[in-house]
Write an enzyme that holds these catalytic residues in place. Structure first.
Site, PDB file in Angstrom:
ATOM      1  N   GLY A   1      -0.324  -0.266   2.995  1.00 10.21           N
ATOM      2  CA  GLY A   1      -1.313  -0.193   1.922  1.00 10.21           C
ATOM      3  C   GLY A   1      -1.025  -1.266   0.890  1.00 10.21           C
ATOM      4  O   GLY A   1      -0.003  -1.960   0.953  1.00 10.21           O
ATOM      5  N   LEU A   2      -1.903  -1.401  -0.059  1.00  9.04           N
ATOM      6  CA  LEU A   2      -1.753  -2.413  -1.107  1.00  9.04           C
ATOM      7  C   LEU A   2      -0.545  -2.124  -1.991  1.00  9.04           C
ATOM      8  O   LEU A   2      -0.041  -0.994  -2.040  1.00  9.04           O
ATOM      9  CB  LEU A   2      -3.012  -2.452  -1.975  1.00  9.04           C
ATOM     10  N   SER A   3      -0.094  -3.138  -2.706  1.00 10.44           N
ATOM     11  CA  SER A   3       0.941  -2.952  -3.709  1.00 10.44           C
ATOM     12  C   SER A   3       0.422  -1.965  -4.752  1.00 10.44           C
ATOM     13  O   SER A   3      -0.701  -2.085  -5.230  1.00 10.44           O
ATOM     14  CB  SER A   3       1.269  -4.292  -4.377  1.00 10.44           C
ATOM     15  N   GLY A   4       1.217  -0.961  -5.086  1.00 10.36           N
ATOM     16  CA  GLY A   4       0.794   0.031  -6.056  1.00 10.36           C
ATOM     17  C   GLY A   4       0.018   1.186  -5.469  1.00 10.36           C
ATOM     18  O   GLY A   4      -0.420   2.082  -6.194  1.00 10.36           O
ATOM     19  N   SER A   5      -0.147   1.194  -4.150  1.00 16.33           N
ATOM     20  CA  SER A   5      -0.908   2.272  -3.510  1.00 16.33           C
ATOM     21  C   SER A   5      -0.123   3.573  -3.457  1.00 16.33           C
ATOM     22  O   SER A   5      -0.699   4.657  -3.338  1.00 16.33           O
ATOM     23  CB  SER A   5      -1.320   1.861  -2.091  1.00 16.33           C
ATOM     24  N   GLY A   6       1.197   3.478  -3.518  1.00  9.83           N
ATOM     25  CA  GLY A   6       2.033   4.672  -3.464  1.00  9.83           C
ATOM     26  C   GLY A   6       2.824   4.823  -2.180  1.00  9.83           C
ATOM     27  O   GLY A   6       3.380   5.887  -1.900  1.00  9.83           O
ATOM     28  N   LYS A   7       2.908   3.749  -1.400  1.00 15.75           N
ATOM     29  CA  LYS A   7       3.608   3.803  -0.104  1.00 15.75           C
ATOM     30  C   LYS A   7       5.044   4.306  -0.249  1.00 15.75           C
ATOM     31  O   LYS A   7       5.449   5.268   0.410  1.00 15.75           O
ATOM     32  CB  LYS A   7       3.639   2.406   0.550  1.00 15.75           C
ATOM     33  N   SER A   8       5.810   3.634  -1.072  1.00 13.70           N
ATOM     34  CA  SER A   8       7.230   3.972  -1.218  1.00 13.70           C
ATOM     35  C   SER A   8       7.411   5.366  -1.799  1.00 13.70           C
ATOM     36  O   SER A   8       8.298   6.123  -1.380  1.00 13.70           O
ATOM     37  CB  SER A   8       7.931   2.939  -2.112  1.00 13.70           C
TER      38      SER A   8
ATOM     39  N   SER B   1       2.547  -4.857   4.756  1.00 15.47           N
ATOM     40  CA  SER B   1       2.220  -5.266   6.131  1.00 15.47           C
ATOM     41  C   SER B   1       0.723  -5.513   6.272  1.00 15.47           C
ATOM     42  O   SER B   1       0.025  -4.730   6.915  1.00 15.47           O
ATOM     43  CB  SER B   1       2.715  -4.235   7.152  1.00 15.47           C
TER      44      SER B   1
END
Length: 215
Positions: free
Chosen positions: A44-51, A118
């Protein structure tokens, strides 16, 4: 044009490098851990909440006594991939290396969570093809660009808009969203806890958290 990090067509493993078969097999490790190993690939985009979501999922897996490990994009760039930048070529190599590391974790019988932007479909597909069918679950952390930019937890969007960061995904570098992800999370509608619960529930439903036939 071939970059320093892209394999040339004629590159291959030297004939002097011979695969060493371990006495302990993949099946032995799977039985020992009592779970089905898999790559949970959060994209997902930066800031999407992946981590954040991946971290919450791993915490829940730990509470369930499952064997897992989280590979985070920023953390990996502090070590294994610290020599890579953010050009398209370097991003491709970044994901290639992580795919190989994730494959090793799967071979060890673990549930490995990866949190990487990615951005390219072909790169995510390449990782999927490194493991056997059923050992890769694409988790699309689907958050609109305006929401990610409003969050901007690291101030990166502000820098990208100011021209201080080049090749920033969503601004001047493309993000190719998953077409048919196994798990689709819309973080603008769900909180972190709900997202993590949903992922764990999907793992349970699909039979990854215990040995036996997958659904």
């Amino acid at each position: 044009m071939t970059t320093p990090y892209q394999r040339k067509d004629h590159d291959s493993v030297s004939d002097d490098v011979v695969w060493h078969n371990s006495t302990v097999t993949h099946e032995d490790r799977v039985i020992q851990k009592g779970q089905k190993p898999v790559i949970l690939w959060f994209t997902g985009l930066s800031g999407s909440g992946k981590s954040t979501v991946a971290n919450a999922v791993e915490s829940k897996l730990m509470q369930m006594a499952k064997h897992s490990y989280l590979l985070d994009g920023d953390n990996v760039r502090h070590g294994l991939n610290k020599d890579l930048g953010f050009s398209d070529a370097d991003r491709i190599e970044n994901i290639r290396r992580i795919g190989e590391v994730a494959k090793l974790f799967v071979d060890a019988g673990n549930i490995v969570l990866t949190a990487f932007i990615s951005p390219f479909i072909s790169d995510r597909q390449q990782v999927r093809e490194l493991v056997t069918e059923g050992e890769f679950i694409e988790v699309f952390v689907d958050t609109p660009l305006d929401v990610c930019e409003a969050r901007d937890p690291k101030g990166l969007y502000k820098k990208a808009r100011a021209g201080e960061i080049k090749h920033f995904t969503g601004i001047d570098s493309e993000y190719q969203a998953p077409v048919n992800p196994e798990i689709h999370l819309k973080t603008a509608d769900l909180n972190i806890e709900a997202c993590a619960d949903f992922v764990v529930a999907e793992l349970e439903k699909k039979g990854y958290l215990q040995l036996g036939e997958q659904h």
